[in-house]
Design an enzyme around this catalytic site. Structure first.
Site, PDB file in Angstrom:
ATOM      1  N   ARG A 178      70.790 -13.802 -15.431  1.00 50.57           N
ATOM      2  CA  ARG A 178      70.654 -15.245 -15.220  1.00 50.57           C
ATOM      3  C   ARG A 178      69.276 -15.563 -14.642  1.00 50.57           C
ATOM      4  O   ARG A 178      68.637 -16.540 -15.036  1.00 50.57           O
ATOM      5  CB  ARG A 178      71.758 -15.774 -14.310  1.00 50.57           C
ATOM      6  CG  ARG A 178      73.132 -15.794 -14.955  1.00 50.57           C
ATOM      7  CD  ARG A 178      74.168 -16.430 -14.044  1.00 50.57           C
ATOM      8  NE  ARG A 178      73.951 -17.857 -13.886  1.00 50.57           N
ATOM      9  CZ  ARG A 178      74.564 -18.612 -12.963  1.00 50.57           C
ATOM     10  NH1 ARG A 178      75.408 -18.044 -12.100  1.00 50.57           N
ATOM     11  NH2 ARG A 178      74.337 -19.901 -12.891  1.00 50.57           N
ATOM     12  N   CYS A 236      71.283 -19.412  -5.122  1.00 51.43           N
ATOM     13  CA  CYS A 236      72.093 -18.809  -6.202  1.00 51.43           C
ATOM     14  C   CYS A 236      72.318 -19.896  -7.244  1.00 51.43           C
ATOM     15  O   CYS A 236      71.417 -20.675  -7.531  1.00 51.43           O
ATOM     16  CB  CYS A 236      73.393 -18.253  -5.639  1.00 51.43           C
ATOM     17  SG  CYS A 236      74.419 -19.486  -4.789  1.00 51.43           S
TER      18      CYS A 236
END
Length: 281
Positions: A178, A236
């Protein structure tokens, strides 16, 4: 206030059992939650550590999704009411746990600390480490008196995160793929904040899901660029798994600063730059 045996922000299952058997047992919060998975309440109802109160991450530990991301910080009044309902007072010791990885429990730990509570620990390894009995009855604790006073922990906004990525150290706690922008299963844009360093949360834990020893965590973060006494920012996807990284950083002796809006806030603004690839970490 009862002191909990443990190391810094975490407590072992054995330490928790000892504390629960003591004269002033801690308030126990069950924060089971899985991103995109079923609600944690049925798992709680099927069995939880005796005395634990279920706390809903989406409803009580976050505001509704919006420009601030998928899990913005909760309204302090809503958060305070949830904590009082669970029996949390200003002088309570608190232990939080979840089902795996420590993400959700760490979110509760960070919020309590940010809101001014001083005595809160994460159960190391979560419910899987608990070998004592479970119960299915929901407790009805006396109302607590905890009133949040936000600001006890440092916090980054998007501009602060961008500056720290340029001038200091900003860690991206998501999975490496990611970070690199190879996949993005949740948010609209793939990639990372320019200058951020890849630091997946899974590398903070051992094979049983417990935090690595402090020395190993310190070595890990030093290898990523952290320096003794230096501020380290972390983000995050939506500010949940980054809280687990904040626990690990505190264990390692660093000063963690959370970018709560995280990638889900950053990527909503088309004017903010996006980087891809293995930029630094």
């Amino acid at each position: 206030m009862t002191s909990l045996s443990g190391h810094g922000p975490i407590i072992t299952a054995a330490g928790l059992a000892e504390a629960l058997a003591g004269p002033r047992p801690p308030v126990l919060l069950d924060i089971r939650y899985r991103l995109g998975g079923p609600h944690g309440r049925p798992e709680y109802d099927a069995g939880h550590i005796p005395g634990a109160v279920f706390v809903d991450l989406d409803a009580e530990l976050a505001a509704p999704p919006g420009d601030g991301g998928r899990h913005p910080l909760p309204d302090p009044a809503v958060f305070g009411a949830a904590m009082r309902r669970a029996g949390v007072s200003a002088d309570s010791s608190v232990v939080v746990y979840d089902g795996s990885q420590g993400w959700a429990a760490a979110r509760a730990w960070w919020l309590l600390r940010w809101a001014g509570h001083r005595e809160v620990r994460v159960l190391d390894g979560g419910l899987a480490e608990w070998t004592g009995p479970l119960e299915t009855a929901s407790p009805d604790p006396a109302e607590g008196d905890f009133t949040p006073e936000p600001g006890a922990l440092p916090l980054l906004g998007a501009d602060g995160a961008a500056e720290l990525a340029r001038s200091g150290l900003l860690l991206d706690a998501r999975a490496g793929e990611r970070y690199r922008g190879e996949v993005e299963p949740i948010d609209a844009v793939a990639g990372h904040i320019p200058g951020a360093v890849s630091a997946p949360t899974g590398e903070n834990l051992d094979e049983r899901g417990r935090f690595l020893p402090a020395a190993r965590l310190a070595e890990r973060f030093a290898g990523l660029g952290a320096r003794p006494g230096g501020e380290v920012g972390v983000y995050c996807g939506s500010g949940v798994s980054a809280a687990q990284q904040a626990v690990a950083l505190e264990l390692a002796g660093f000063v963690p600063v959370l970018y709560a809006g995280s990638w889900s806030e950053w990527s909503r603004d088309a004017a903010r730059p996006v980087a891809t690839g293995a930029e630094r970490g």
